[in-house]
Scaffold this motif. Sequence first.
Motif, short mmCIF file in Angstrom:
data_model
loop_
_atom_site.label_atom_id
_atom_site.label_comp_id
_atom_site.label_asym_id
_atom_site.label_seq_id
_atom_site.Cartn_x
_atom_site.Cartn_y
_atom_site.Cartn_z
N VAL A 1 23.56 -69.32 -25.29
CA VAL A 1 22.74 -69.54 -26.48
C VAL A 1 23.57 -69.50 -27.78
N TYR A 2 24.67 -68.76 -27.77
CA TYR A 2 25.42 -68.51 -29.00
C TYR A 2 26.64 -69.42 -29.13
N ASP A 3 26.56 -70.39 -30.02
CA ASP A 3 27.75 -71.20 -30.31
C ASP A 3 28.74 -70.34 -31.07
N LEU A 4 30.02 -70.54 -30.78
CA LEU A 4 31.07 -69.74 -31.41
C LEU A 4 31.92 -70.58 -32.35
N GLY A 5 31.66 -71.90 -32.36
CA GLY A 5 32.48 -72.81 -33.14
C GLY A 5 33.41 -73.64 -32.26
N GLU A 6 33.22 -73.53 -30.95
CA GLU A 6 34.09 -74.22 -29.98
C GLU A 6 33.83 -75.72 -29.95
N ASP A 7 34.79 -76.45 -29.35
CA ASP A 7 34.58 -77.88 -29.10
C ASP A 7 33.77 -78.11 -27.84
N HIS A 8 34.07 -77.30 -26.81
CA HIS A 8 33.41 -77.50 -25.51
C HIS A 8 33.11 -76.17 -24.83
N LYS A 9 32.03 -76.12 -24.09
CA LYS A 9 31.76 -75.01 -23.18
C LYS A 9 32.25 -75.41 -21.78
N GLY B 1 42.06 -78.32 -29.11
CA GLY B 1 40.83 -78.10 -28.35
C GLY B 1 40.49 -76.62 -28.28
N VAL B 2 39.22 -76.31 -28.51
CA VAL B 2 38.74 -74.92 -28.42
C VAL B 2 37.66 -74.87 -27.33
N PHE B 3 37.86 -74.00 -26.34
CA PHE B 3 36.98 -73.96 -25.17
C PHE B 3 36.36 -72.58 -25.01
N ASN B 4 35.05 -72.55 -24.80
CA ASN B 4 34.28 -71.33 -24.60
C ASN B 4 33.98 -71.20 -23.10
N LEU B 5 34.64 -70.26 -22.42
CA LEU B 5 34.50 -70.11 -20.97
C LEU B 5 33.36 -69.16 -20.62
N ILE B 6 32.42 -69.65 -19.84
CA ILE B 6 31.23 -68.89 -19.48
C ILE B 6 31.06 -68.87 -17.96
N SER B 7 30.77 -67.69 -17.41
CA SER B 7 30.53 -67.58 -15.96
C SER B 7 29.87 -66.24 -15.66
N SER B 8 29.45 -66.06 -14.41
CA SER B 8 29.03 -64.76 -13.89
C SER B 8 30.22 -63.81 -13.91
N PRO B 9 29.96 -62.50 -13.82
CA PRO B 9 31.08 -61.57 -13.66
C PRO B 9 31.89 -61.90 -12.40
N GLY B 10 33.20 -61.89 -12.55
CA GLY B 10 34.04 -62.05 -11.36
C GLY B 10 34.13 -63.45 -10.78
N ALA B 11 33.82 -64.46 -11.59
CA ALA B 11 33.92 -65.83 -11.08
C ALA B 11 35.34 -66.35 -11.16
N GLY B 12 36.20 -65.66 -11.93
CA GLY B 12 37.60 -66.06 -11.98
C GLY B 12 38.06 -66.70 -13.28
N LYS B 13 37.40 -66.37 -14.39
CA LYS B 13 37.79 -66.95 -15.68
C LYS B 13 39.23 -66.57 -16.06
N GLN C 1 25.66 -70.71 -38.76
CA GLN C 1 26.43 -70.80 -40.01
C GLN C 1 27.85 -70.28 -39.79
N LEU C 2 27.96 -69.12 -39.13
CA LEU C 2 29.28 -68.54 -38.87
C LEU C 2 30.07 -69.39 -37.87
N ALA C 3 29.36 -69.98 -36.89
CA ALA C 3 30.03 -70.85 -35.92
C ALA C 3 30.63 -72.06 -36.63
N ALA C 4 29.90 -72.60 -37.62
CA ALA C 4 30.40 -73.75 -38.38
C ALA C 4 31.65 -73.36 -39.16
N GLU C 5 31.65 -72.16 -39.72
CA GLU C 5 32.83 -71.68 -40.46
C GLU C 5 34.02 -71.47 -39.52
N ASN C 6 33.73 -70.90 -38.33
CA ASN C 6 34.79 -70.75 -37.33
C ASN C 6 35.39 -72.11 -36.98
N HIS C 7 34.50 -73.10 -36.78
CA HIS C 7 34.95 -74.43 -36.40
C HIS C 7 35.85 -75.05 -37.47
#
Lengths: 195, 195
Positions: B133-141, B40-52, B24-30
């Motif tokens: 698992v948690y959508d934030l309202g982004e367009d793409h992961k 464009g809204v991008f959610n960057l996901i990686s292991s620690p220290g991958a270089g985000k 619900q909150l992700a939809a409001e963020n969007h």
Amino acid sequence: MKKSNKTGPEIIEINEKIMKANDQLAAENHQKFVASKIKGVFNLISSPGAGKTTLLEKIAPQLSSCGVIEGDIATARDAERLFALSIPVVQINTMGACHLDASMIAQVRDDFPFDQVDYLFIENVGNLVCPTVYDLGEDHKIVVLSLPEGADKPVKYPAIFRKASICVINKLDLEPYCGVDLQQLKTDIYEVNPN
Amino acid sequence: MKKSNKTGPEIIEINEKIMKANDQLAAENHQKFVASKIKGVFNLISSPGAGKTTLLEKIAPQLSSCGVIEGDIATARDAERLFALSIPVVQINTMGACHLDASMIAQVRDDFPFDQVDYLFIENVGNLVCPTVYDLGEDHKIVVLSLPEGADKPVKYPAIFRKASICVINKLDLEPYCGVDLQQLKTDIYEVNPN
């Protein structure tokens, strides 16, 4: 910034229940390890791909006898690598869960030949955060840090560096190429955990 | 192996409630992102220290305008690095939580100058599992994988590779030194996500 009140309190309540149940099972696991006369039980925690399995491949032949409980979200690839060393290995697939918990270890308690090994290694899911919280009944936590992950990991993920008895810095041969300051890294580790 | 029944059902029930509140909150963020005319809204996901953060340092100067929401368990080190680029940056410290959730983004919804940026990057906590698992309202992961983490990561952590629209393979300059088979890695990525 804390979680919003909308979901916060519920999480905390349930977490307390879960942690209490986990601690109880961890104590039972620990009793089993002691009764089996294991000299040391180690819970290996790191980011994905820091080299936990490779480390075990190097350590296992040096020890009188050891066994491994492998935790992975999916696949049995790590367990297969260690099985090749002719040591007792069991694979726990967490089916998506981001950490091992004491109940998962409890489920292999009656099947694993604990009394045949001097040392037991539990390789946790590759995750520097969540596995820190769940005791499994081990004697010590070992955190494995891969040098290319960068010198700032101890201060950015302090919990595991505080809880671990041993910190292994891995992939040191990449030092000339990855521009990470090893001295700074060591300084930061001792800042988070002077012991 | 599944979690024991002792804790299982409770987790699932609460998870459903949390995920519903999060969605619900992700939809409001969007909605807020769309109203702010962000391209464009991008959610960057990686292991620690991958270089985000380093990736963002390289991308930001190439774009007409962009902003960053930084998620970290502790410290504001990454935010400070990006602040040096003179772009809008806000730091969310999760206080131990292993991922960003939509409520955390919602808390900066009224303060961040969304209408001044064409592109928004949300740098998640370094963790290849839970942020998936948690959508934030982004367009793409976007999943960022550091080559030294090894070729087996897509099959061992399949969820994020399935959900991501973009996969960035980072630290390619270490290929000659870290013994990772780049072709095997690409094959495994496409096996998990043909798109």
